[in-house]
Structure formats: C-alpha cells, structure tokens
Design a protein around this motif. Structure first.
Motif, PDB file in Angstrom:
ATOM      1  N   HIS A  65      44.975  44.489  39.758  1.00 58.09           N
ATOM      2  CA  HIS A  65      45.522  43.168  39.411  1.00 58.09           C
ATOM      3  C   HIS A  65      45.291  42.206  40.564  1.00 58.09           C
ATOM      4  N   HIS A  66      44.388  41.256  40.338  1.00 59.73           N
ATOM      5  CA  HIS A  66      44.133  40.252  41.372  1.00 59.73           C
ATOM      6  C   HIS A  66      44.382  38.868  40.739  1.00 59.73           C
ATOM      7  N   PHE A  67      45.636  38.552  40.578  1.00 58.04           N
ATOM      8  CA  PHE A  67      46.131  37.254  40.094  1.00 58.04           C
ATOM      9  C   PHE A  67      45.862  36.965  38.609  1.00 58.04           C
TER      10      PHE A  67
ATOM     11  N   THR B  54      41.921  44.409  53.934  1.00 56.48           N
ATOM     12  CA  THR B  54      41.288  44.266  52.618  1.00 56.48           C
ATOM     13  C   THR B  54      40.758  42.846  52.403  1.00 56.48           C
ATOM     14  N   GLU B  55      41.219  41.893  53.223  1.00 53.58           N
ATOM     15  CA  GLU B  55      40.669  40.529  53.193  1.00 53.58           C
ATOM     16  C   GLU B  55      40.879  39.860  54.537  1.00 53.58           C
ATOM     17  N   ASN B  56      39.839  39.208  55.006  1.00 53.81           N
ATOM     18  CA  ASN B  56      39.976  38.273  56.123  1.00 53.81           C
ATOM     19  C   ASN B  56      38.744  37.394  56.093  1.00 53.81           C
TER      20      ASN B  56
ATOM     21  N   ILE C 210      48.158  46.138  43.233  1.00 52.36           N
ATOM     22  CA  ILE C 210      48.385  44.700  43.026  1.00 52.36           C
ATOM     23  C   ILE C 210      47.970  43.941  44.269  1.00 52.36           C
ATOM     24  N   ASN C 211      47.210  42.876  44.067  1.00 55.65           N
ATOM     25  CA  ASN C 211      46.813  42.037  45.186  1.00 55.65           C
ATOM     26  C   ASN C 211      47.904  41.027  45.490  1.00 55.65           C
ATOM     27  N   GLU C 212      48.409  41.065  46.700  1.00 57.09           N
ATOM     28  CA  GLU C 212      49.319  40.052  47.225  1.00 57.09           C
ATOM     29  C   GLU C 212      50.475  39.690  46.284  1.00 57.09           C
ATOM     30  N   PRO C 213      51.371  40.638  46.027  1.00 59.32           N
ATOM     31  CA  PRO C 213      52.479  40.326  45.120  1.00 59.32           C
ATOM     32  C   PRO C 213      53.304  39.118  45.577  1.00 59.32           C
TER      33      PRO C 213
ATOM     34  N   PHE D 230      35.244  30.585  43.222  1.00 61.55           N
ATOM     35  CA  PHE D 230      36.303  29.726  42.698  1.00 61.55           C
ATOM     36  C   PHE D 230      37.616  30.035  43.414  1.00 61.55           C
ATOM     37  N   GLU D 231      38.060  29.083  44.224  1.00 62.63           N
ATOM     38  CA  GLU D 231      39.232  29.330  45.059  1.00 62.63           C
ATOM     39  C   GLU D 231      40.504  28.839  44.358  1.00 62.63           C
ATOM     40  N   TRP D 232      40.862  29.471  43.264  1.00 63.82           N
ATOM     41  CA  TRP D 232      42.118  29.256  42.561  1.00 63.82           C
ATOM     42  C   TRP D 232      42.455  27.772  42.425  1.00 63.82           C
TER      43      TRP D 232
ATOM     44  N   HIS E 221      38.126  36.967  38.598  1.00 66.51           N
ATOM     45  CA  HIS E 221      38.199  35.599  38.080  1.00 66.51           C
ATOM     46  C   HIS E 221      37.457  34.604  38.976  1.00 66.51           C
ATOM     47  N   GLN E 222      37.292  34.973  40.222  1.00 65.91           N
ATOM     48  CA  GLN E 222      36.675  34.030  41.159  1.00 65.91           C
ATOM     49  C   GLN E 222      35.150  34.044  41.107  1.00 65.91           C
ATOM     50  N   ILE E 223      34.573  35.119  40.536  1.00 61.14           N
ATOM     51  CA  ILE E 223      33.103  35.187  40.551  1.00 61.14           C
ATOM     52  C   ILE E 223      32.448  35.475  39.206  1.00 61.14           C
TER      53      ILE E 223
HETATM   54  C1  GAL Z   1      43.761  35.494  49.090  1.00 59.69           C
HETATM   55  C2  GAL Z   1      43.310  35.921  47.717  1.00 59.69           C
HETATM   56  C3  GAL Z   1      41.852  35.744  47.477  1.00 59.69           C
HETATM   57  C4  GAL Z   1      41.262  34.487  48.090  1.00 59.69           C
HETATM   58  C5  GAL Z   1      41.774  34.288  49.498  1.00 59.69           C
HETATM   59  C6  GAL Z   1      41.309  33.003  50.154  1.00 59.69           C
HETATM   60  O1  GAL Z   1      45.106  35.200  49.095  1.00 59.69           O
HETATM   61  O2  GAL Z   1      43.625  37.271  47.500  1.00 59.69           O
HETATM   62  O3  GAL Z   1      41.634  35.817  46.096  1.00 59.69           O
HETATM   63  O4  GAL Z   1      41.385  33.418  47.281  1.00 59.69           O
HETATM   64  O5  GAL Z   1      43.155  34.323  49.527  1.00 59.69           O
HETATM   65  O6  GAL Z   1      42.247  31.987  50.101  1.00 59.69           O
END
Ligand code: GAL
Length: 675
Positions: free
Chosen positions: A145-147, A367-369, A189-192, A412-414, A55-57
């Motif tokens: 599932h990412h939000f 998986t994210e930083n 699931i991403n970040e339940p 797109f940051e939510w 959804h973000q890209i």
């Molecule tokens: C995470 C999320 C990503 C991204 C990131 C930056 O919580 O999984 O989609 O938005 O934060 O805030």
C-alpha cells in the motif's frame, strides 16, 4: 512570600527545563565543508536500490487519487511515466545504474478494480515484471500500500473503518500467494503517518478531510492492518522466508527557538504524534494514535516487522504557529539550503532517524531518500551527504542493510503534481524520453565502487598427489565436510558480496553438470583439451570482467575481499597477489609491497613469502601476457610482471588440498567452523 520569590522560582525552573532539553536533544549540524565526503565504506552485502510507487509512474490509473485530482482541481496524473507499457525499458534504466534492488508498489486498483474481481492480466504483468527483474539479478521489494487504493474501497470509507481492513489483508494475501515464492522483500504500508496526516488532518491527500476523530481511526486501523497483514503473510507458504516490514517516514522536529519552551512543546508533541507513537507500538504492541490520550492493544502488532524501512527527507522547525499549507515556506536555519519542495536539506537528520529507529532492534533499510531538484544542481551533494551519513552510522555499528534512492525517475509527486522532480533520470513528459542526470551517474559510481568484482575459479585441475581420487574428477569437486570444495569456495565468495562467478572447468566439463550455487550467477567455460592455468583463463577471455578476483579451485582462502580489492584499487597495479609470510615454505620474494621474484620449483634464499591464492587481476593482464595453447598462468605472468605486482600481505591461513593429509585438515577446520 514575596511575588519576586515566586517569579524567581518560575524563571529558574523555566531555564532549567529549557537547558535540560537543549542539552538532552541537540540539533546536530555538521560543518560539511570540512568533511571528506568520499570517505565512505559500505559492506559488500549492502543492498543498493532505487524506489518508485505505482500511482506515481504507471499511468492511466483509476483510484482514490485520480478521483481526488479531479475533485480538488489538482494537476491530473494521467499517463505519468507510462511505466505500465514501458516497464521493460525502464528496467534497463534500473539495471544501468548497477543497483541490485528495486522497490515498487502493486497498484491494488488495477489488480482488483471491482470488489472481489481480480484482473488476471494485471496479475500476470506484475508477475512478468518480477521475473524480468530477477533475470537481471535485481531483487524486487514490493510495497502493498503506497497511498493509492481502489475507488470502491474508498467508497466504503477506506481505512477509516475497521471492518474494511479485511479487504486489504485479503488483497495482500492474494498477492503473496501468487508472488511470494519469488519475492523476498515486502513492505506492508508506506508511511502510515503521512497517509493519515495528509489525508485527514491537512486535507492535502485523499479523501481531503480535516478531522482529528478520523485521523485517530485511520491511524489505528492502519496499524491493525499492518499487524494483520504481517501475521497473515507469515503464515502462508514461504512466509517464514519472506522479509516483511513497515515503512516509516521519519520527520525530525526541532524547536525553532531553542530557548522558547513553547517551541519545544510543539516539537515534542509533533515528534510524539508523527514518530514515537508509531515506533513504540511496534515494540510494545500498544498503539496510541495521534490525537488520542488512550493507547490500545493491537493483536499481533508487537514484533510485526522483520526490518524497519526508513523514509527520510528533512527536519521541520517548530513554533506554535506553523504553516499547514505548502504555499508558505517552512522555517529553516540560515545556513541551510532549500530544496525545490521548500524544506531544507538536512542530512544530519538521517543519522538522527537511524538512532531513533534503532531502539526497535531491527535491521534498518533506507527505503526512500532523495530530493526535489529540477536542475539537478543540489542532488549530487544531497546524495554525497546522505551516503556519508549512512556509511558513518554503519561504521558506528548500526545495522543498516540497504539504501533505496527516491526515485528512479521524475514522476507524479502527489499533491504537487509534476512540479517536483525527484528522479535520477529526467523524464520529458511530452516525449516520455528518459535521460540520466549527473546525480544518477554519481549514484551509479558509488554502487560500482562498492561492488565486488567477478570471481574466476580455476576449477578444472586434476590432482596428481591425491591418488585415484582425482584421476577423472577435478580437485574442486572433491567433497570436504559434506560438499565439494568449490561450494565452500563459493560460499566464502558469496559471503564477501560476490554475485558473479566464472568457473573454468577444464576439459572434463560434464562433471560440473547441474552444479549451482544459491545466490550466485555461475557461468562455466570448458576447454577442448587441457590448456593449463593460463590457457584456461585465455580461453575464457571473452567472459572476463575488466577486473576480477582469481581463485584456485583447490584452495580455500577465507580472506577479507573488501580490503583486498580496496588495496588493489588504491595501489593501481594491474595485478595484486596475496602474500603470506608465515607459511612453512616460500615461493616468492617481495619488497616494498611488490612481488619481485617467483618460482614454483626452486627455492631461493631471498624468498620471503608464499602466494596464498587469492589475487585481483585486471583483464588487460590477460590480454597482454596471454596467448593460445597450453601455458601456466603463474609461471608466465608472475615473472613477466615482476616488480609491478602489488603484494598484499595477509596472514590468514589458506587451505590447499593437494594431499590427503591436507584434505583431512581442511575437513577438520570446516567442521569446527560450522559448530
Ligand atoms: C514520500 C512518498 C513518496 C514520494 C516522496 C517524495 O513521502 O512515499 O511517494 O512522493 O515522499 O516526496
């Protein structure tokens, strides 16, 4: 008893508890100015990646989020990065960073826009995208599932209703049955906890509710869904080989005032609700959702992750009166720097996150930083610190397998819309132009440094001392312990992190028809007539990387490539040769870490070492010493570069199979090693 007695007891107990908490849960802060951040070390098999979410890209979605954007008057995601039509050139961007891994999510609303109706075109496009990544030697990691999810699923109550889990599990099964045979890495699931708290406590994500009851149901159902998905995919064909895991955002909670028990209580409560109860449930199979005092057993939850994905961004300083909206700046320590998101950069928390999830006893993958930083002046330091922390944790023995930077490009940051830029590439949303940022270059440098060079194997030589065996078969193809020696050599190289091999197959090229090696990209170069070792390398010069590891196709030399390559780079010579001193014969002289004399045929009394086989070569050596025709690499290059060859002394035994006797010894060694 007097009142002062009770007051005294109460004060002493208070102090005891606070001191205990203070000592037991330190808030680590490093003096970054004193740390050599370039002192990092990653295993050659470490997975370097970048991450995104559909959804973000992708652009032009129709899902729970687009609905929410309209209903809440938020910034509209719209075309975002238009990735759905620009994916191919976006994969060029991924490839240009040098990463070998890419995490992205499948947009369920595209794939099943109406309940039970599958969009074949979308399935094919994702499948094509995955093929394209694989062609580029980039391993896909798919998030299910990412939000975001379809509007029809949201209308049914989404994850707030237990009976809806079926829909998502069915979707996951369908995707796995189509893509599972080519995708190894799956995130369920991403970040339940973020999904539940942002959507149902803070109301900042769809469906924008504020209800503890719903939060409890959604949390419980997310973990049920995860467990069911894991079990379902594992039982499908290919499931056993897949690596399936949950992605957990770890938020570190620290009391704002460390002497204030109320701040501690808040920190512990939030830690329990946001981190511990979720992690514990993977260990025990029992889940106590946030805002519930009862724990529930979830079938199949225990052990339902092959790895744990860690998303880490910051720590939060707690008081009983914390802001619940993003309009108010969160608290920070005076020395900490704020990111654009207003929360502080706190890399120490990544280590605390590793230590926290380590109790699961699973391989850890970041998986994210990443960081929101519009002008890219903070991101380079952010990358340096977080990679240093990761490297230290690996040195300390933690099993961290990979690192995915969030994100490949601005997106797109939510709820924050386009205000927060997290990318390694800048995106101009007017023109859709992407530009690599300095931080992107830095990340690419880290990857390049930790990458193993190309391996070049001189595999065409025929053996004169092995009798009839190698009259028409190159020595490298002779079988030892059930497979050609070349396969053993490549096994070792692959295990050392090498991905590309150039095989110089001599003039009997057809003998190598159909030869392949799992996990490695092989390229074969044939000669029209025998050219000798030097001629073979010269003949293949257009395929040589600027720096390569040169191996003899009839030697098995199991040494640590990483150390060897590091020595080569640190010593800045154009050729590094491995020298063994404890060999029964000697063919070279070395002094002060330089090879100063070499002879293949005559033995000199000053000789004090033997060439063990593995060397690291800059392509410029080939260019300056080489010529057309037949010539010997060792007898030409070694004398010419005498005094400029770095001697890497290593006593690891090497196995050359020049004679039947040595062949038998190698066979014995390999067999023993296997058992
Ligand atoms: C995470 C999320 C990503 C991204 C990131 C930056 O919580 O999984 O989609 O938005 O934060 O805030």
């Amino acid at each position: 008893m007097e009142w002062w007695f009770y007051t005294g007891i109460a004060a002493a107990s208070y102090m005891f508890v606070v001191i205990y908490l203070h000592l037991r849960h330190p808030e680590k802060h490093l003096n970054w100015g004193n740390i050599e951040l370039s002192d990092v070390d990653f295993p050659p098999t470490f997975s370097w990646g970048v991450a995104t979410a559909s959804h973000q890209i992708e652009g032009n979605n129709h899902n729970n989020w687009t609905q929410f954007e309209v209903s809440q008057n938020l910034e509209i995601s719209g075309l975002t990065c238009d990735h759905w039509s620009r994916w191919k050139t976006d994969f060029d961007l991924v490839e240009n960073l040098g990463v070998g891994h890419y995490r992205f999510s499948l947009e369920w609303s595209r794939l099943e826009p109406e309940e039970g109706e599958w969009d074949q075109g979308a399935i094919e496009q994702y499948s094509m995208m995955i093929d394209n990544l694989i062609e580029r030697k980039i391993e896909p990691m798919v998030t299910l599932h990412h939000f975001s999810h379809p509007v029809w699923f949201e209308a049914k109550g989404g994850f707030a209703k237990a009976e809806n889990i079926d829909y998502w599990v069915r979707f996951s099964e369908k995707m796995f049955s189509v893509l599972g045979w080519k995708v190894k890495w799956w995130c369920t699931i991403n970040e339940p906890a973020v999904f539940a708290s942002m959507g149902y406590v803070l109301g900042e994500f769809p469906p924008g509710k504020r209800s503890f009851g719903l939060t409890r149901s959604v949390s419980l159902n997310l973990m049920r869904a995860h467990a069911r998905c894991y079990r379902a995919l594992k039982s499908l064909p290919g499931g056993e080989d897949a690596q399936i895991g949950l992605v957990k955002n770890i938020n570190i909670f620290d009391p704002y005032r460390r002497w204030n028990l109320l701040h501690w209580i808040q920190a512990k409560l939030l830690d329990e609700m946001f981190n511990q109860c979720w992690l514990r449930s993977l260990r025990t199979g029992k889940f106590r959702p946030p805002s519930s005092i009862f724990s529930r057993k979830i079938d199949g939850l225990r052990g339902s992750s092959d790895f744990i994905g860690v998303n880490y961004y910051t720590h939060l300083l707690t008081t009983p009166f914390m802001p619940t909206t993003v309009e108010i700046d969160p608290l920070k320590r005076p020395w900490e720097e704020r990111t654009d998101f207003r929360y502080p950069m706190y890399a120490e928390g990544l280590r605390r996150s590793f230590d926290m999830v380590n109790s699961l006893n699973l391989p850890i993958i970041v998986t994210e930083n990443g960081v929101a930083d519009d002008d890219d002046d903070m991101r380079p330091e952010h990358i340096r610190r977080h990679l240093w922390i990761t490297s230290q944790a690996i040195r300390d023995g933690l099993d961290i397998r990979g690192f995915y930077h969030w994100s490949l490009m601005d997106n797109f940051e939510w709820a924050e819309g386009y205000t927060q830029r997290f990318g390694l590439y800048h995106v101009d949303y007017q023109t859709q132009e992407r530009t690599l940022k300095d931080s992107g270059k830095l990340y690419a440098e880290y990857i390049a440094k930790s990458k193993m060079p190309q391996v070049v194997v001189l595999a065409g030589g025929l053996g004169s001392r092995l009798g009839g065996m190698t009259k028409a078969t190159p020595k490298s193809l002779i079988e030892v312990d059930g497979k050609p020696i070349l396969s053993h050599i490549l096994d070792w190289a692959h295990g050392q992190g090498c991905k590309d091999a150039l095989i110089l197959i001599g003039h009997l090229g057809e003998k190598f028809d159909g030869f392949s090696h799992r996990g490695m990209n092989l390229q074969f170069v044939k000669e029209n007539q025998p050219l000798g070792t030097g001629g073979a390398i010269w003949n293949a010069r257009q395929y040589l990387a600027d720096e390569f590891i040169l191996l003899w196709g009839d030697d098995y030399h199991p040494i640590d490539y990483k150390r060897l390559v590091k020595h080569h780079r640190d010593n800045r010579q154009r050729l590094t040769m491995t020298v063994i001193e404890s060999h029964d014969t000697q063919n070279l002289q070395h002094a002060e870490n330089r090879v100063i004399a070499y002879s293949k045929s005559k033995i000199d009394e000053n000789f004090n070492g033997y060439e063990a086989g593995t060397s690291v070569v800059q392509k410029s050596v080939v260019e300056s010493c080489g010529h057309t025709g037949s010539w010997s690499w060792e007898e030409t290059v070694y004398p010419q570069l005498s005094g400029q060859i770095h001697a890497y002394i290593d006593e690891t035994k090497f196995w050359d199979m020049g004679t039947p006797d040595r062949l038998a010894k190698l066979e014995k060694f390999l067999k023993r090693n296997r058992s």
